[in-house]
Design a protein around this motif. Structure first.
Motif, mmCIF file in Angstrom:
data_model
loop_
_atom_site.group_PDB
_atom_site.id
_atom_site.type_symbol
_atom_site.label_atom_id
_atom_site.label_comp_id
_atom_site.label_asym_id
_atom_site.label_seq_id
_atom_site.Cartn_x
_atom_site.Cartn_y
_atom_site.Cartn_z
ATOM 1 N N MET A 167 0.843 -1.194 0.000
ATOM 2 C CA MET A 167 0.000 0.000 0.000
ATOM 3 C C MET A 167 0.881 1.248 0.000
ATOM 4 O O MET A 167 1.398 1.666 1.029
ATOM 5 N N GLN A 168 1.059 1.809 -1.199
ATOM 6 C CA GLN A 168 1.948 2.951 -1.381
ATOM 7 C C GLN A 168 1.126 4.217 -1.666
ATOM 8 O O GLN A 168 1.232 4.823 -2.726
ATOM 9 N N ASN A 169 0.301 4.587 -0.702
ATOM 10 C CA ASN A 169 -0.523 5.782 -0.817
ATOM 11 C C ASN A 169 0.352 7.014 -0.618
ATOM 12 O O ASN A 169 0.773 7.322 0.494
ATOM 13 N N GLU A 170 0.620 7.717 -1.682
ATOM 14 C CA GLU A 170 1.563 8.832 -1.625
ATOM 15 C C GLU A 170 0.970 10.076 -0.957
ATOM 16 O O GLU A 170 1.642 11.098 -0.842
ATOM 17 N N LYS A 171 -0.278 9.965 -0.479
ATOM 18 C CA LYS A 171 -0.886 11.079 0.261
ATOM 19 C C LYS A 171 -0.600 10.980 1.759
ATOM 20 O O LYS A 171 -0.894 11.910 2.502
ATOM 21 N N THR A 172 -0.072 9.828 2.188
ATOM 22 C CA THR A 172 0.254 9.656 3.612
ATOM 23 C C THR A 172 1.753 9.447 3.769
ATOM 24 O O THR A 172 2.426 8.968 2.852
ATOM 25 N N GLY B 112 2.562 5.772 3.493
ATOM 26 C CA GLY B 112 2.466 5.347 2.097
ATOM 27 C C GLY B 112 3.676 5.792 1.289
ATOM 28 O O GLY B 112 4.180 5.058 0.430
ATOM 29 N N ARG B 113 4.153 7.000 1.568
ATOM 30 C CA ARG B 113 5.347 7.491 0.868
ATOM 31 C C ARG B 113 6.580 6.695 1.272
ATOM 32 O O ARG B 113 7.458 6.423 0.446
ATOM 33 N N LEU B 114 6.628 6.291 2.548
ATOM 34 C CA LEU B 114 7.753 5.465 3.005
ATOM 35 C C LEU B 114 7.739 4.124 2.281
ATOM 36 O O LEU B 114 8.788 3.634 1.852
#
Length: 281
Positions: free
Chosen positions: A173-178, A181-183
Protein backbone atom coordinates in the motif's frame (compact mmCIF):
# COMPACT_ATOMS: atom_id res chain seq x y z
CA UNK A 1 50.16 -18.87 -10.07
CA UNK A 2 47.77 -19.75 -12.89
CA UNK A 3 45.18 -20.89 -10.32
CA UNK A 4 45.54 -17.58 -8.44
CA UNK A 5 45.01 -15.57 -11.63
CA UNK A 6 41.98 -17.70 -12.51
CA UNK A 7 40.54 -17.15 -9.02
CA UNK A 8 41.10 -13.40 -9.25
CA UNK A 9 39.41 -13.31 -12.65
CA UNK A 10 36.42 -15.23 -11.28
CA UNK A 11 36.09 -12.79 -8.35
CA UNK A 12 36.38 -9.82 -10.71
CA UNK A 13 33.62 -11.25 -12.90
CA UNK A 14 31.40 -11.82 -9.85
CA UNK A 15 31.97 -8.26 -8.66
CA UNK A 16 31.08 -6.92 -12.08
CA UNK A 17 27.87 -8.95 -12.00
CA UNK A 18 27.16 -7.74 -8.47
CA UNK A 19 27.38 -4.12 -9.65
CA UNK A 20 24.55 -4.75 -12.07
CA UNK A 21 22.47 -6.41 -9.36
CA UNK A 22 23.07 -3.58 -6.88
CA UNK A 23 21.46 -1.10 -9.29
CA UNK A 24 18.19 -3.03 -9.00
CA UNK A 25 18.21 -3.40 -5.22
CA UNK A 26 15.46 -1.77 -3.16
CA UNK A 27 14.88 -1.55 0.58
CA UNK A 28 12.71 -4.65 0.22
CA UNK A 29 15.91 -6.57 -0.61
CA UNK A 30 17.30 -8.04 2.62
CA UNK A 31 20.97 -7.51 1.81
CA UNK A 32 20.48 -3.91 0.74
CA UNK A 33 18.09 -3.03 3.57
CA UNK A 34 20.59 -4.23 6.17
CA UNK A 35 23.27 -1.98 4.72
CA UNK A 36 20.95 1.03 4.64
CA UNK A 37 20.04 0.37 8.28
CA UNK A 38 23.70 0.44 9.29
CA UNK A 39 23.17 4.21 9.40
CA UNK A 40 21.17 4.90 12.55
CA UNK A 41 19.48 7.98 11.11
CA UNK A 42 17.78 5.72 8.54
CA UNK A 43 16.49 3.38 11.26
CA UNK A 44 15.27 6.37 13.23
CA UNK A 45 13.40 7.86 10.28
CA UNK A 46 11.68 4.56 9.43
CA UNK A 47 10.60 4.08 13.05
CA UNK A 48 9.35 7.67 13.34
CA UNK A 49 7.07 7.15 10.34
CA UNK A 50 5.79 3.69 11.29
CA UNK A 51 5.24 4.62 14.94
CA UNK A 52 3.78 8.03 14.04
CA UNK A 53 6.18 9.79 16.41
CA UNK A 54 8.39 12.61 15.19
CA UNK A 55 10.02 12.78 18.63
CA UNK A 56 11.22 9.16 18.56
CA UNK A 57 14.99 9.25 19.00
CA UNK A 58 17.12 6.13 18.46
CA UNK A 59 20.24 5.92 20.63
CA UNK A 60 21.64 2.65 19.28
CA UNK A 61 20.83 -0.10 16.81
CA UNK A 62 22.28 -3.46 15.80
CA UNK A 63 21.92 -5.07 12.37
CA UNK A 64 21.87 -8.84 11.82
CA UNK A 65 22.46 -9.94 15.41
CA UNK A 66 22.05 -13.58 16.36
CA UNK A 67 19.64 -13.89 19.32
CA UNK A 68 19.37 -17.19 21.22
CA UNK A 69 16.80 -18.63 23.62
CA UNK A 70 17.58 -20.81 26.64
CA UNK A 71 17.52 -23.96 24.52
CA UNK A 72 20.04 -22.50 22.07
CA UNK A 73 17.50 -22.00 19.26
CA UNK A 74 18.58 -18.82 17.53
CA UNK A 75 17.21 -16.31 15.06
CA UNK A 76 19.07 -13.56 13.26
CA UNK A 77 17.06 -10.36 13.65
CA UNK A 78 17.30 -7.81 10.84
CA UNK A 79 17.59 -4.70 12.99
CA UNK A 80 17.05 -4.11 16.71
CA UNK A 81 17.00 -0.50 17.90
CA UNK A 82 16.69 1.22 21.28
CA UNK A 83 15.23 4.68 21.81
CA UNK A 84 15.84 7.28 24.52
CA UNK A 85 12.96 5.82 26.56
CA UNK A 86 14.74 2.42 26.46
CA UNK A 87 12.01 0.90 24.28
CA UNK A 88 13.17 -1.82 21.88
CA UNK A 89 12.22 -2.18 18.23
CA UNK A 90 12.84 -5.25 16.08
CA UNK A 91 12.37 -4.25 12.41
CA UNK A 92 12.01 -7.13 9.95
CA UNK A 93 11.53 -6.92 6.18
CA UNK A 94 9.85 -10.07 4.88
CA UNK A 95 9.38 -11.11 1.27
CA UNK A 96 7.22 -14.14 2.01
CA UNK A 97 4.08 -14.45 4.12
CA UNK A 98 5.37 -17.45 6.07
CA UNK A 99 8.32 -15.36 7.19
CA UNK A 100 5.94 -13.06 9.07
CA UNK A 101 3.58 -15.59 10.64
CA UNK A 102 1.92 -14.83 14.01
CA UNK A 103 3.99 -17.53 15.72
CA UNK A 104 7.18 -16.03 14.34
CA UNK A 105 6.27 -12.57 15.59
CA UNK A 106 5.57 -14.08 19.02
CA UNK A 107 8.97 -15.82 18.99
CA UNK A 108 10.78 -12.64 17.98
CA UNK A 109 9.04 -10.77 20.78
CA UNK A 110 10.22 -13.38 23.29
CA UNK A 111 13.79 -13.27 21.99
CA UNK A 112 13.95 -9.50 22.33
CA UNK A 113 12.68 -9.74 25.92
CA UNK A 114 15.08 -12.54 26.88
CA UNK A 115 18.02 -10.60 25.54
CA UNK A 116 17.01 -7.32 27.19
CA UNK A 117 16.43 -7.91 30.91
CA UNK A 118 19.74 -8.10 32.78
CA UNK A 119 20.42 -10.47 35.69
CA UNK A 120 19.22 -9.05 38.99
CA UNK A 121 16.67 -6.72 37.41
CA UNK A 122 12.99 -6.90 38.30
CA UNK A 123 10.42 -7.97 35.72
CA UNK A 124 8.75 -4.57 35.96
CA UNK A 125 11.96 -3.10 34.56
CA UNK A 126 11.43 -4.92 31.27
CA UNK A 127 11.07 -2.18 28.62
CA UNK A 128 8.29 -1.97 26.06
CA UNK A 129 9.10 -3.89 22.89
CA UNK A 130 7.84 -3.62 19.32
CA UNK A 131 8.23 -6.33 16.69
CA UNK A 132 7.63 -4.69 13.33
CA UNK A 133 7.17 -6.73 10.16
CA UNK A 134 7.29 -4.85 6.86
CA UNK A 135 5.79 -7.32 4.40
CA UNK A 136 5.57 -7.38 0.61
CA UNK A 137 1.86 -8.24 0.73
CA UNK A 138 -1.18 -8.01 3.00
CA UNK A 139 -0.27 -10.73 5.52
CA UNK A 140 -3.16 -9.89 7.85
CA UNK A 141 -5.66 -9.87 4.97
CA UNK A 142 -7.45 -6.78 6.31
CA UNK A 143 -6.74 -4.38 3.47
CA UNK A 144 -5.05 -1.97 5.89
CA UNK A 145 -1.71 -0.19 5.50
CA UNK A 146 -0.74 -1.08 9.07
CA UNK A 147 -2.02 -3.36 11.82
CA UNK A 148 -1.21 -3.00 15.52
CA UNK A 149 -1.53 -6.11 17.68
CA UNK A 150 -1.71 -5.85 21.47
CA UNK A 151 -2.96 -8.19 24.17
CA UNK A 152 -6.25 -7.61 25.94
CA UNK A 153 -8.51 -9.16 28.59
CA UNK A 154 -11.25 -10.66 26.45
CA UNK A 155 -14.05 -10.72 29.05
CA UNK A 156 -13.99 -6.96 29.62
CA UNK A 157 -12.36 -5.89 26.33
CA UNK A 158 -9.64 -4.15 28.31
CA UNK A 159 -6.01 -3.71 27.34
CA UNK A 160 -3.50 -6.00 29.06
CA UNK A 161 -0.57 -3.65 29.52
CA UNK A 162 2.42 -5.97 29.35
CA UNK A 163 4.41 -3.64 27.08
CA UNK A 164 4.59 -6.16 24.23
CA UNK A 165 3.52 -4.89 20.80
CA UNK A 166 3.49 -6.33 17.28
CA UNK A 167 3.08 -4.20 14.16
CA UNK A 168 2.48 -5.37 10.59
CA UNK A 169 3.13 -2.87 7.78
CA UNK A 170 1.73 -3.69 4.34
CA UNK A 171 4.40 -2.50 1.89
CA UNK A 172 2.04 -3.05 -1.05
CA UNK A 173 0.00 0.00 0.00
CA UNK A 174 1.95 2.95 -1.38
CA UNK A 175 -0.52 5.78 -0.82
CA UNK A 176 1.56 8.83 -1.62
CA UNK A 177 -0.89 11.08 0.26
CA UNK A 178 0.25 9.66 3.61
CA UNK A 179 3.70 9.63 5.17
CA UNK A 180 3.56 5.86 5.70
CA UNK A 181 2.47 5.35 2.10
CA UNK A 182 5.35 7.49 0.87
CA UNK A 183 7.75 5.47 3.01
CA UNK A 184 6.47 2.25 1.44
CA UNK A 185 6.92 3.87 -1.97
CA UNK A 186 10.54 4.59 -1.03
CA UNK A 187 11.01 0.96 0.02
CA UNK A 188 10.29 -0.06 -3.59
CA UNK A 189 12.51 2.54 -5.31
CA UNK A 190 15.62 1.46 -7.19
CA UNK A 191 16.65 5.05 -7.88
CA UNK A 192 17.37 7.43 -5.00
CA UNK A 193 16.10 10.37 -7.09
CA UNK A 194 12.60 8.84 -7.00
CA UNK A 195 12.48 8.69 -3.19
CA UNK A 196 10.57 11.13 -1.00
CA UNK A 197 12.84 10.78 2.02
CA UNK A 198 16.15 12.57 1.67
CA UNK A 199 17.48 10.64 4.69
CA UNK A 200 16.97 7.30 2.92
CA UNK A 201 17.89 8.66 -0.51
CA UNK A 202 21.24 9.92 0.78
CA UNK A 203 22.19 6.47 2.07
CA UNK A 204 20.92 4.75 -1.11
CA UNK A 205 23.07 7.06 -3.25
CA UNK A 206 26.08 6.26 -1.10
CA UNK A 207 25.64 2.51 -1.56
CA UNK A 208 24.74 2.61 -5.25
CA UNK A 209 26.61 5.59 -6.69
CA UNK A 210 29.90 5.89 -4.79
CA UNK A 211 32.84 3.58 -5.40
CA UNK A 212 33.28 2.96 -1.68
CA UNK A 213 29.62 2.11 -1.15
CA UNK A 214 29.37 -0.17 -4.18
CA UNK A 215 32.57 -1.99 -3.22
CA UNK A 216 31.31 -2.59 0.33
CA UNK A 217 28.09 -4.03 -1.10
CA UNK A 218 30.10 -6.29 -3.43
CA UNK A 219 32.17 -7.54 -0.50
CA UNK A 220 29.07 -8.41 1.52
CA UNK A 221 27.46 -10.16 -1.44
CA UNK A 222 30.63 -12.17 -1.95
CA UNK A 223 30.56 -13.26 1.70
CA UNK A 224 26.98 -14.46 1.20
CA UNK A 225 28.06 -16.25 -1.98
CA UNK A 226 30.99 -18.01 -0.28
CA UNK A 227 28.97 -18.97 2.81
CA UNK A 228 26.20 -20.31 0.60
CA UNK A 229 28.60 -22.42 -1.41
CA UNK A 230 30.16 -23.78 1.78
CA UNK A 231 26.75 -24.72 3.20
CA UNK A 232 25.83 -26.44 -0.03
CA UNK A 233 29.06 -28.46 -0.06
CA UNK A 234 29.33 -29.35 3.63
CA UNK A 235 25.76 -29.87 4.83
CA UNK A 236 24.31 -31.61 1.82
CA UNK A 237 20.70 -31.76 3.04
CA UNK A 238 18.07 -30.97 0.45
CA UNK A 239 16.52 -28.24 2.59
CA UNK A 240 19.86 -26.50 3.07
CA UNK A 241 20.70 -26.82 -0.61
CA UNK A 242 17.34 -25.41 -1.62
CA UNK A 243 17.66 -22.39 0.72
CA UNK A 244 21.19 -21.75 -0.52
CA UNK A 245 20.15 -22.00 -4.16
CA UNK A 246 17.29 -19.52 -3.69
CA UNK A 247 19.54 -17.05 -1.84
CA UNK A 248 22.15 -17.17 -4.59
CA UNK A 249 19.47 -16.80 -7.28
CA UNK A 250 18.19 -13.64 -5.54
CA UNK A 251 21.71 -12.28 -5.87
CA UNK A 252 21.55 -12.86 -9.63
CA UNK A 253 23.95 -15.78 -10.00
CA UNK A 254 23.50 -18.03 -13.06
CA UNK A 255 21.56 -21.24 -12.49
CA UNK A 256 24.46 -23.34 -13.81
CA UNK A 257 26.85 -21.86 -11.27
CA UNK A 258 24.38 -22.32 -8.42
CA UNK A 259 23.80 -25.95 -9.42
CA UNK A 260 27.53 -26.57 -9.39
CA UNK A 261 27.91 -24.98 -5.98
CA UNK A 262 25.13 -26.94 -4.27
CA UNK A 263 25.93 -30.12 -6.22
CA UNK A 264 22.50 -30.57 -7.76
CA UNK A 265 21.22 -30.77 -11.31
CA UNK A 266 20.31 -27.60 -13.16
CA UNK A 267 16.72 -28.79 -13.61
CA UNK A 268 16.22 -29.29 -9.85
CA UNK A 269 17.70 -25.87 -9.06
CA UNK A 270 15.48 -24.26 -11.70
CA UNK A 271 12.43 -25.90 -10.11
CA UNK A 272 13.41 -24.61 -6.65
CA UNK A 273 13.84 -21.08 -7.95
CA UNK A 274 10.57 -21.16 -9.89
CA UNK A 275 8.72 -22.38 -6.79
CA UNK A 276 10.22 -19.58 -4.68
CA UNK A 277 9.22 -16.94 -7.23
CA UNK A 278 5.67 -18.26 -7.26
CA UNK A 279 5.43 -18.04 -3.45
CA UNK A 280 6.70 -14.45 -3.45
CA UNK A 281 4.13 -13.34 -6.01
Amino acid sequence: MIADVSSENEIAKRYERYRGIIKNFTLMSDTFMRNVFKHMECVEYVLQVIMGRKDLCVVDSVVQKDYKNLQGRSAILDCVARDVENKRYDVEVQQKNEGASPKRSRYHSGLVDMNTLEAGHEFDELPDSYVIFITRGDVLGLGLPVGHIDRKIEEVDQAFEDGSHIVYVNAAMQNEKTELGRLMHDFHCKDADEMYSEVLARRVRELKETEEGVYSMCQEMDEIYNEGMLRGEERGEKKAKKATAISLAEMGLPVEQIAQGVRESVSIVQAWIAEAMTVVK
